[in-house]
Scaffold this motif. Structure first.
Motif, PDB file in Angstrom:
ATOM      1  N   PHE A 136       0.801  -1.226   0.000  1.00  0.00           N
ATOM      2  CA  PHE A 136       0.000   0.000   0.000  1.00  0.00           C
ATOM      3  C   PHE A 136       0.833   1.275   0.000  1.00  0.00           C
ATOM      4  O   PHE A 136       0.309   2.366   0.230  1.00  0.00           O
ATOM      5  CB  PHE A 136      -0.969  -0.009   1.189  1.00  0.00           C
ATOM      6  N   GLN A 139      -0.432   5.016  -1.031  1.00  0.00           N
ATOM      7  CA  GLN A 139      -1.834   5.299  -0.724  1.00  0.00           C
ATOM      8  C   GLN A 139      -1.928   6.460   0.261  1.00  0.00           C
ATOM      9  O   GLN A 139      -1.124   6.577   1.178  1.00  0.00           O
ATOM     10  CB  GLN A 139      -2.501   4.064  -0.116  1.00  0.00           C
ATOM     11  N   LEU A 142      -6.283   4.722   4.092  1.00  0.00           N
ATOM     12  CA  LEU A 142      -6.492   3.282   4.244  1.00  0.00           C
ATOM     13  C   LEU A 142      -7.495   3.041   5.363  1.00  0.00           C
ATOM     14  O   LEU A 142      -7.611   3.839   6.300  1.00  0.00           O
ATOM     15  CB  LEU A 142      -5.179   2.565   4.584  1.00  0.00           C
ATOM     16  N   PRO A 170      -4.398   4.817   9.291  1.00  0.00           N
ATOM     17  CA  PRO A 170      -5.585   4.122   8.796  1.00  0.00           C
ATOM     18  C   PRO A 170      -6.812   4.354   9.673  1.00  0.00           C
ATOM     19  O   PRO A 170      -6.695   4.564  10.883  1.00  0.00           O
ATOM     20  CB  PRO A 170      -5.178   2.640   8.839  1.00  0.00           C
ATOM     21  N   ASP A 213     -10.289  -1.505   3.274  1.00  0.00           N
ATOM     22  CA  ASP A 213      -9.220  -1.857   2.335  1.00  0.00           C
ATOM     23  C   ASP A 213      -8.477  -3.108   2.780  1.00  0.00           C
ATOM     24  O   ASP A 213      -8.021  -3.896   1.953  1.00  0.00           O
ATOM     25  CB  ASP A 213      -8.203  -0.706   2.234  1.00  0.00           C
ATOM     26  N   GLY A 260      -9.298  -5.561  -2.460  1.00  0.00           N
ATOM     27  CA  GLY A 260      -8.649  -5.352  -1.174  1.00  0.00           C
ATOM     28  C   GLY A 260      -8.015  -6.624  -0.642  1.00  0.00           C
ATOM     29  O   GLY A 260      -8.184  -7.715  -1.209  1.00  0.00           O
TER      30      GLY A 260
END
Length: 356
Positions: A136, A139, A142, A170, A213, A260
């Motif tokens: 990830f 990104q 998240l 996240p 995700d 995901g």
């Protein structure tokens, strides 16, 4: 692109092997002392478990609410003095998490707590976080769900690692059925100032959890006792009780977005049991098995108890079956050259086979 993480992770492993880094050792020890001394006072006065006393302390240490502990005047004065030594603003989340982890480990030892209360070791949590960081990287946002979060140590360890390695905080969701573990997790999240949506429920009973995700969990292993609750699951057994880890994998991946990922700590022999047929049948057409990485045997009492990191990806979106699947076994953590070489192989696999 992924090579910088190797340097970061190698440093993390060195820290884990030394147990506490030189830079934060003093703070970790100080906060652990605050938790431990107060917990022992509460435990002795109320004649209850260390674990239950620790929950009360975590609920009050940040607010300095000594009255909520309902102690004698003498003990209240002692706790007030101890609490006055703790200033939350002087600690980062990871330092607090490690101190809480030490207190939980003491509770497990002192109270002789059953195996399902054991927390995921930092070395394993860091490996999972490292793999997630590589996939990830880049990104901006998240979201992450643990359907069996226990005390929340795995979730918070990965949260702190992602914050540091790829600079993403996240959105966190966690589910836990056990009263004591849920309360301890809630207290840990609160003290670390990690906002989380927590569900005090049994994930098998159709919890209205968000779609995320990433699903991640150190799954409990064994049979789920209430057959009636498993009727909507494709991974349920056709005869007798169903494996709870199979059910939780299905539940978790049902709450992961198309394309995901799920990262699960599972028995390394997960596909060699009589119940594997139902699990494999459900996987076909629903998820891609992208990796199964056995953890070092040295971490487990015997071969039968060895665990692996299972990497699943939901179908849909840009998802495709990686070729080859990442299979293997981590070398000993003590063999740093071999361990770093294996991490490089994971990096290369991610870049060339998984993310293309």
């Amino acid at each position: 692109m992924l090579k910088p993480f190797l340097v970061v992770f190698s440093s993390i492993i060195v820290i884990c092997e030394k147990e506490l880094s030189v830079l934060t050792e003093g703070q970790i020890e100080r906060f652990f002392s605050v938790l431990n001394e107060t917990t022992e006072i509460v435990q002795k006065q109320k004649d209850q478990s260390y674990f239950d006393s620790l929950i009360e302390v975590l609920d009050t240490v940040q607010s300095n609410d000594v009255n909520a502990l309902d102690l004698t005047d003498e003990n209240a004065k002692k706790v007030s003095r101890i609490y006055s030594e703790f200033d939350r603003d002087k600690y980062d989340s990871e330092t607090l998490r490690k101190a809480i982890q030490m207190a939980i480990l003491k509770a497990i030892r002192v109270d002789r707590i059953q195996a399902n209360y054991q927390i995921t070791p930092d070395t394993i949590a860091n490996i999972v976080g490292y793999i997630i960081s590589g996939i990830f990287n880049g990104q901006k946002q998240l979201s992450m769900l643990d359907p069996a979060m226990g005390t929340g140590n795995l979730l918070t360890a990965i949260y702190n690692q992602l914050d540091k390695s790829i600079h993403v905080k996240p959105s966190i969701s966690g589910i836990e059925n056990d009263d004591a573990m849920f309360e301890l997790a809630a207290g840990s999240f609160d003290i670390q100032h990690i906002h989380a949506e927590l569900f005090h429920e049994d994930a098998i009973q159709n919890v209205l959890a968000p779609v995320v995700d990433i699903a991640v969990s150190d799954l409990p292993v064994g049979y789920y006792p209430i057959d009636e609750n498993t009727k909507g699951f494709n991974t349920r057994s056709n005869d007798g009780h169903s494996y709870v880890h199979h059910l939780l994998i299905e539940f978790a991946m049902d709450h992961v977005k198309k394309g995901g990922y799920g990262f699960f700590l599972v028995p390394s022999q997960i596909f060699k049991t009589s119940e594997a047929k139902q699990l494999l049948k459900w996987m076909q057409g629903n998820v891609y098995l992208q990796g199964l990485l056995n953890l070092p045997t040295e971490l487990f009492q015997n071969k039968a108890s060895q665990k692996a990191i299972m990497i699943l990806q939901n179908s849909g979106g840009n998802a495709k079956q990686a070729s080859p699947i990442m299979l293997g076994e981590f070398p000993s953590f003590k063999d740093q050259p071999a361990f770093q070489k294996f991490l490089t192989e994971i990096d290369d696999w991610q870049k060339k086979d998984l993310l293309q």
